[in-house]
Design an enzyme around this catalytic site. Structure first.
Site, PDB file in Angstrom:
ATOM      1  N   ASP A  46      32.914  40.189  39.169  1.00  6.94           N
ATOM      2  CA  ASP A  46      31.874  40.258  40.204  1.00  6.94           C
ATOM      3  C   ASP A  46      31.521  41.709  40.547  1.00  6.94           C
ATOM      4  O   ASP A  46      30.643  41.972  41.370  1.00  6.94           O
ATOM      5  CB  ASP A  46      32.254  39.451  41.459  1.00  6.94           C
ATOM      6  CG  ASP A  46      33.496  39.985  42.151  1.00  6.94           C
ATOM      7  OD1 ASP A  46      34.114  40.953  41.653  1.00  6.94           O
ATOM      8  OD2 ASP A  46      33.864  39.428  43.209  1.00  6.94           O
ATOM      9  N   SER A  47      32.163  42.659  39.845  1.00  9.35           N
ATOM     10  CA  SER A  47      31.706  44.056  39.943  1.00  9.35           C
ATOM     11  C   SER A  47      30.298  44.163  39.347  1.00  9.35           C
ATOM     12  O   SER A  47      29.640  45.201  39.482  1.00  9.35           O
ATOM     13  CB  SER A  47      32.678  45.006  39.234  1.00  9.35           C
ATOM     14  OG  SER A  47      33.008  44.545  37.942  1.00  9.35           O
ATOM     15  N   ASP A  85      34.868  35.184  37.128  1.00  6.28           N
ATOM     16  CA  ASP A  85      35.277  35.700  38.439  1.00  6.28           C
ATOM     17  C   ASP A  85      34.591  34.851  39.503  1.00  6.28           C
ATOM     18  O   ASP A  85      33.366  34.740  39.514  1.00  6.28           O
ATOM     19  CB  ASP A  85      34.820  37.163  38.560  1.00  6.28           C
ATOM     20  CG  ASP A  85      35.714  37.971  39.476  1.00  6.28           C
ATOM     21  OD1 ASP A  85      36.657  37.394  40.042  1.00  6.28           O
ATOM     22  OD2 ASP A  85      35.469  39.182  39.604  1.00  6.28           O
ATOM     23  N   LYS A 115      39.151  33.230  37.838  1.00  5.32           N
ATOM     24  CA  LYS A 115      39.947  34.149  38.665  1.00  5.32           C
ATOM     25  C   LYS A 115      39.478  34.059  40.115  1.00  5.32           C
ATOM     26  O   LYS A 115      38.273  34.077  40.386  1.00  5.32           O
ATOM     27  CB  LYS A 115      39.771  35.581  38.135  1.00  5.32           C
ATOM     28  CG  LYS A 115      40.390  36.648  38.993  1.00  5.32           C
ATOM     29  CD  LYS A 115      40.365  37.967  38.296  1.00  5.32           C
ATOM     30  CE  LYS A 115      39.143  38.823  38.526  1.00  5.32           C
ATOM     31  NZ  LYS A 115      38.829  39.150  39.931  1.00  5.32           N
ATOM     32  N   GLU A 117      40.256  35.746  43.987  1.00  7.12           N
ATOM     33  CA  GLU A 117      40.965  36.712  44.839  1.00  7.12           C
ATOM     34  C   GLU A 117      41.710  35.926  45.908  1.00  7.12           C
ATOM     35  O   GLU A 117      41.110  35.070  46.582  1.00  7.12           O
ATOM     36  CB  GLU A 117      39.971  37.694  45.468  1.00  7.12           C
ATOM     37  CG  GLU A 117      39.333  38.591  44.434  1.00  7.12           C
ATOM     38  CD  GLU A 117      38.501  39.719  45.022  1.00  7.12           C
ATOM     39  OE1 GLU A 117      38.616  40.010  46.233  1.00  7.12           O
ATOM     40  OE2 GLU A 117      37.738  40.321  44.259  1.00  7.12           O
ATOM     41  N   GLU A 180      45.760  43.954  41.118  1.00  2.62           N
ATOM     42  CA  GLU A 180      44.872  45.129  41.235  1.00  2.62           C
ATOM     43  C   GLU A 180      45.455  46.147  42.206  1.00  2.62           C
ATOM     44  O   GLU A 180      45.835  45.800  43.348  1.00  2.62           O
ATOM     45  CB  GLU A 180      43.462  44.705  41.694  1.00  2.62           C
ATOM     46  CG  GLU A 180      42.553  45.936  41.849  1.00  2.62           C
ATOM     47  CD  GLU A 180      41.060  45.648  41.886  1.00  2.62           C
ATOM     48  OE1 GLU A 180      40.641  44.513  41.620  1.00  2.62           O
ATOM     49  OE2 GLU A 180      40.322  46.613  42.188  1.00  2.62           O
TER      50      GLU A 180
HETATM   51  O1  KIV Z   1      34.992  42.486  39.152  1.00  5.48           O
HETATM   52  C1  KIV Z   1      35.771  42.965  38.305  1.00  5.48           C
HETATM   53  O2  KIV Z   1      35.337  43.540  37.313  1.00  5.48           O
HETATM   54  C2  KIV Z   1      37.194  42.761  38.571  1.00  5.48           C
HETATM   55  C3  KIV Z   1      38.215  43.724  38.127  1.00  5.48           C
HETATM   56  C4  KIV Z   1      39.579  43.157  38.176  1.00  5.48           C
HETATM   57  C5  KIV Z   1      38.022  44.651  37.070  1.00  5.48           C
HETATM   58  O3  KIV Z   1      37.518  41.831  39.245  1.00  5.48           O
END
Ligand code: KIV
Length: 277
Positions: A46-47, A85, A115, A117, A180
């Site tokens: 999500d970056s 993500d 994934k 958080e 992270e």
């Molecule tokens: O959003 C992302 O790219 C990530 C990182 C762990 C690199 O979550």
């Protein structure tokens, strides 16, 4: 064609001590390039909020955008393990809705694992998603969606808590972990004490795999970067040079040249002139 990388493959890699490389990337063309390299996994992070959409925070990325780019990356690299993500805007839903979103990332996005958080408040979310048979990866430590970017587990007391949290995530059904910004000593202990593969994002060399975001690896952007990030090339400068050459050739009338134009069939240009006279 090489064999598909699976979660099972990464568990085996952990057992044999084979380190794996993960890239966070956001589009079909980059994923095609990554698939030519000795990379095992692609994270559609999500970056993308910052690197693709220019938002300040990962929280701003729309869920449908993440679904679309996950599908694009999966199409480019079907043999790599694709990590979706879970964006903030999906994570803040009710639990039944979260499960549905994770299923969409697998079914529509083509991801192999989602994934999320997570803090200790999210253990039940991880359990519910895992119980729904969706492969899930808990992301602990620095969680950009919470907008706290301070290194984690830098004291014995906080390290003990994080090690316990990692174990709870695995007990709840997390099939892999992403750590992270965790002090390397604590990350190494977590990696040794859980039986699932552990990816480090700035958590030191003791983890089973490493992830970096593609714009950092390529040196595409200027500006401050996290301590753990490293550029392995300066593709940004090469891009500026190429785009500038194009612009200069346009301005000087050198582009397009004959080789880059379509032409009328022989004799047709003369005929056209006669018609137009
Ligand atoms: O959003 C992302 O790219 C990530 C990182 C762990 C690199 O979550």
């Amino acid at each position: 064609m090489s064999k598909k990388i699976t979660i099972k493959w990464s568990s085996q890699a952990k057992k044999t001590g084979q380190k794996f490389a993960v890239i966070s990337c956001y589009d079909y063309t980059s994923a095609l390039l990554a698939a030519k390299c000795p990379i095992e996994m692609l994270l559609v992070g999500d970056s993308a909020a910052q690197f693709m959409l220019g938002f300040e925070s990962t929280k701003d990325v729309p869920v449908d955008y993440m679904l679309n780019i996950t599908a694009a990356v999966s199409r480019a690299a079907p043999n790599l393990l694709i990590i979706a993500d879970m964006p903030y805007q999906a994570s803040v839903s009710a639990i039944e809705q979260i499960v549905k979103y994770t299923q969409r990332f697998i079914n529509e996005g083509g991801a192999d694992i989602v994934k999320i958080e997570a803090t200790k408040n999210d253990i039940e979310t991880i359990r519910t998603v895992a119980d729904a048979k969706v492969p899930v990866m808990a992301h602990i430590g620095i969680r950009p969606q919470s907008e706290n970017f301070a290194a984690q587990a830098t004291t014995a007391e906080t390290a003990v808590k994080l090690i316990a949290l990692a174990k709870q995530m695995v007990e709840a059904g997390s099939a892999m972990l992403l750590l992270e910004g965790i002090a390397e000593q604590a990350a190494a202990i977590i990696t040794k004490s859980v039986n699932v593969p552990v990816i480090s994002c700035g958590s030191g060399p003791g983890c089973d795999g490493q992830v970096l975001i593609l714009p950092d690896i390529l040196g595409l952007t200027d500006g401050p970067k996290p301590k753990f990030s490293k550029s392995f090339a300066n593709v940004g400068d090469a891009c500026v040079e190429a785009i500038s050459s194009y612009a200069q050739q346009v301005k000087k009338g050198l582009f397009p040249d004959d080789a880059h134009c379509y032409h009328m069939k022989p004799g047709e240009a003369e005929k056209l002139n006669a018609i137009l006279k």
